[in-house]
Write an enzyme that holds these catalytic residues in place. Structure first.
Site, PDB file in Angstrom:
ATOM      1  CE  LYS A 128      -1.836   1.750   4.094  1.00 23.16           C
ATOM      2  NZ  LYS A 128      -1.432   2.985   4.435  1.00 23.16           N
ATOM      3  CG  ASN A 129       2.360   2.582   3.479  1.00 25.12           C
ATOM      4  OD1 ASN A 129       1.105   2.852   3.220  1.00 25.12           O
ATOM      5  ND2 ASN A 129       2.605   2.423   4.765  1.00 25.12           N
ATOM      6  NE  ARG A 161      -1.393  11.526   8.220  1.00 22.84           N
ATOM      7  CZ  ARG A 161      -0.806  12.833   7.939  1.00 22.84           C
ATOM      8  NH1 ARG A 161      -1.929  13.637   8.140  1.00 22.84           N
ATOM      9  NH2 ARG A 161       0.285  13.240   7.683  1.00 22.84           N
ATOM     10  CB  CYS A 189      -5.405  10.264  11.571  1.00 26.17           C
ATOM     11  SG  CYS A 189      -3.864   9.821  11.777  1.00 26.17           S
ATOM     12  NE  ARG A 246       0.288  10.279  10.351  1.00 25.51           N
ATOM     13  CZ  ARG A 246      -0.116   9.273   9.717  1.00 25.51           C
ATOM     14  NH1 ARG A 246      -1.457   8.830   9.835  1.00 25.51           N
ATOM     15  NH2 ARG A 246       0.637   8.753   8.700  1.00 25.51           N
ATOM     16  N   PRO A 247       1.833  16.326  11.693  1.00 24.16           N
ATOM     17  CG  PRO A 247       3.678  17.341  12.635  1.00 24.16           C
ATOM     18  CD  PRO A 247       2.692  16.177  12.822  1.00 24.16           C
ATOM     19  CG  ASP A 307       6.717  20.444  10.482  1.00 25.25           C
ATOM     20  OD1 ASP A 307       6.242  19.406  10.725  1.00 25.25           O
ATOM     21  OD2 ASP A 307       8.308  20.364  10.840  1.00 25.25           O
ATOM     22  CD  GLN A 308      10.876  18.707   9.017  1.00 24.34           C
ATOM     23  OE1 GLN A 308      11.865  18.716   8.224  1.00 24.34           O
ATOM     24  NE2 GLN A 308      10.555  19.635   9.840  1.00 24.34           N
ATOM     25  CG  ASP A 314       3.249   1.204   9.629  1.00 27.45           C
ATOM     26  OD1 ASP A 314       3.343   1.676   8.338  1.00 27.45           O
ATOM     27  OD2 ASP A 314       2.927   2.123  10.393  1.00 27.45           O
ATOM     28  NE  ARG A 334      -7.274   4.256   5.445  1.00 28.94           N
ATOM     29  CZ  ARG A 334      -6.692   5.287   5.968  1.00 28.94           C
ATOM     30  NH1 ARG A 334      -6.964   5.774   7.137  1.00 28.94           N
ATOM     31  NH2 ARG A 334      -5.580   5.597   5.586  1.00 28.94           N
TER      32      ARG A 334
END
Ligand code: EPZ
Length: 418
Positions: free
Chosen positions: A22-23, A92, A116, A121-122, A124-125, A305, A397
């Site tokens: 998935k990722n 996300r 979530c 889970r920002p 900013d990077q 995970d 998901r």
């Protein structure tokens, strides 16, 4: 809505296949925004998140078709650069269209993903990288609005290891002028799979898999021709834990042993037997499961995970285990449900202290996020009696037919209407 029902304590045996990652497939689908062609991707798992990413690209104008693991994306007709909140809020990973849209249109409007169940889970990077490469970025009305006159390669030093942050900048830098060097890049195998796919499109990326990735920008990229997505190491790891429970004996096929080193090392310490045979891994559960400590870390460390799934094994181990979550400190939503089954877990800061118990008992429990839902299914497998897991849309998901795969090797597991 559906629930999963499990009659526990059955010894599993036989073979299960692992699907595509998935990722890895999510950023590779986003990468199709960078070209104007007909892309074909294979070994694509049938997951809700894949369907969501397809819908997102269709919202931008692409044409997507999916059948039997084959995904076709025609990105020629992409003519919009706004990713709407109603889609982004459900996944996300939608943030992965940000870099490609800025690369293609020199502008993008992507809804802020919001938090979530596993944490705030920002991004900013991601934004830091966009600005360093020359985009101006504003956060307004819940959207990230980016625009760039010119995108120029340079050094992008990340303050921490971020998987999708690294992927977003790799995607953007592929079509930026000059050379971009990402420092403190994420080393996850999914980043490598994306880099391989981009290089097949004509990108020039070196160093993927290490913490320094060099991207030499090119003027345009061609379509992906039948790219095969890597196997899902987290699905493989989840099935390995199923093999470690109830003295089961499972052969997990189509997986890459080299992606599973940290998990394999910890499982061996619990007394679980593990045997590598080419692209299969045989896992045999031991009658005596030893408690061990582990901490989640960026790859190649123990994957966050897999934290919830490994906790299940520790719940029925022979002593005390300290589990420290360094990536998403709130990622313990599953512990309250496990306590309902009789597990002995105490949260202390970003650690969980788990004392193994002789048995956990089946109960009605509720999923809260993707990997927590997988851990609740595993808990049902080793729980005495009947367990009912509700809200399993979380599971769907990221796992394709996990209940069917487990049933095929002897688990008493099926779906019912809620
Ligand atoms: C990816 O999420 C995965 N998702 C996650 O898998 C995985 O848990 C995570 O990497 C860590 O391995 C996808 O690849 C689609 P991060 P990502 O950016 O990229 C902080 C699953 O179950 N951070 O590597 O969102 C962040 O809060 C999902 O399949 C910032 O502070 O994770 C976290 O604490 C869940 N600022 C840490 O870094 C940023 O700009 C690592 O996050 C970005 C991240």
């Amino acid at each position: 809505m559906e629930k999963i029902v499990i009659e526990g304590k059955k010894k599993l045996s036989g073979e299960v296949n692992v699907g595509g990652a998935k990722n890895a497939v999510l950023p590779i689908i986003a990468a199709c925004i960078l070209n104007d062609g007909e892309n074909t991707i294979s070994n694509v798992p049938d997951l809700a998140d894949v369907r969501t990413m397809m819908k997102l690209l269709e919202t931008l104008g692409a044409k997507c078709e999916y059948a039997d693991g084959e995904l076709f994306v025609n990105s020629k007709t992409i003519d919009r650069y706004k990713a709407p909140y109603d889609l982004v809020k459900t996944m996300r990973a939608s943030v992965l269209v940000l870099g490609p849209l800025v690369a293609r249109f020199k502008k993008a409007e992507v809804s802020l993903p919001g938090g979530c169940a596993i944490g705030e889970r920002p991004i900013d990077q991601h934004i830091k990288g966009l600005r360093i490469l020359g985009a101006s970025v504003q956060l307004e009305d819940g959207y990230v609005s980016a625009a760039a006159e010119k995108l120029e390669g340079t050094t992008v030093p990340f303050d921490l290891s971020t998987v999708t942050g690294t992927e977003n900048i790799m995607l953007l830098a592929s079509l930026s002028e000059g050379e971009t060097v990402i420092l403190n890049a994420a080393c996850e195998p999914e980043v490598v799979d994306l880099a391989n796919a981009l290089n097949l499109m004509g990108a020039k990326i070196e160093g993927a898999g290490t913490d320094i990735i060099t991207i030499t920008g090119v003027s345009s990229l061609g379509p992906l021709r039948d790219y095969r997505v890597m196997p899902d190491r987290i699905e493989a790891g989840t099935l390995m834990i199923a093999g470690a429970l109830n003295e089961s004996d499972l052969v997990i096929k189509d997986c890459r042993f080299e992606h599973l080193g940290a998990l394999t090392g910890k499982l061996l310490q619990t007394g679980t037997e593990i045997e590598k045979n080419g692209d299969s891994i045989r896992v045999r559960g031991s009658g005596e499961i030893r408690s061990i400590d582990f901490s989640t870390l960026p790859y190649p460390g123990f994957p966050t995970d897999m934290q919830a799934q490994m906790m299940i094994l520790m719940c029925v181990a022979d002593g005390m285990s300290v589990i420290t979550e360094n990536i998403f400190p709130q990622r313990f939503m599953h512990t309250a449900e496990l306590r309902r089954m009789g597990a002995d877990i105490k949260l202390v800061g970003n650690s969980a202290v788990v004392r193994g118990v002789a048995e956990i008992r089946g109960a009605p429990i509720m999923a809260s996020d993707l990997r927590a839902s997988a851990s609740l299914v595993l808990a049902g497998l080793c729980g005495t009696g009947r367990t009912e897991v509700s809200r399993i849309y979380h599971l769907d998901r990221g796992y394709e037919k996990l209940d069917e795969k487990l049933r095929s090797v002897g688990a008493g597991i099926w779906r019912e209407k809620e």
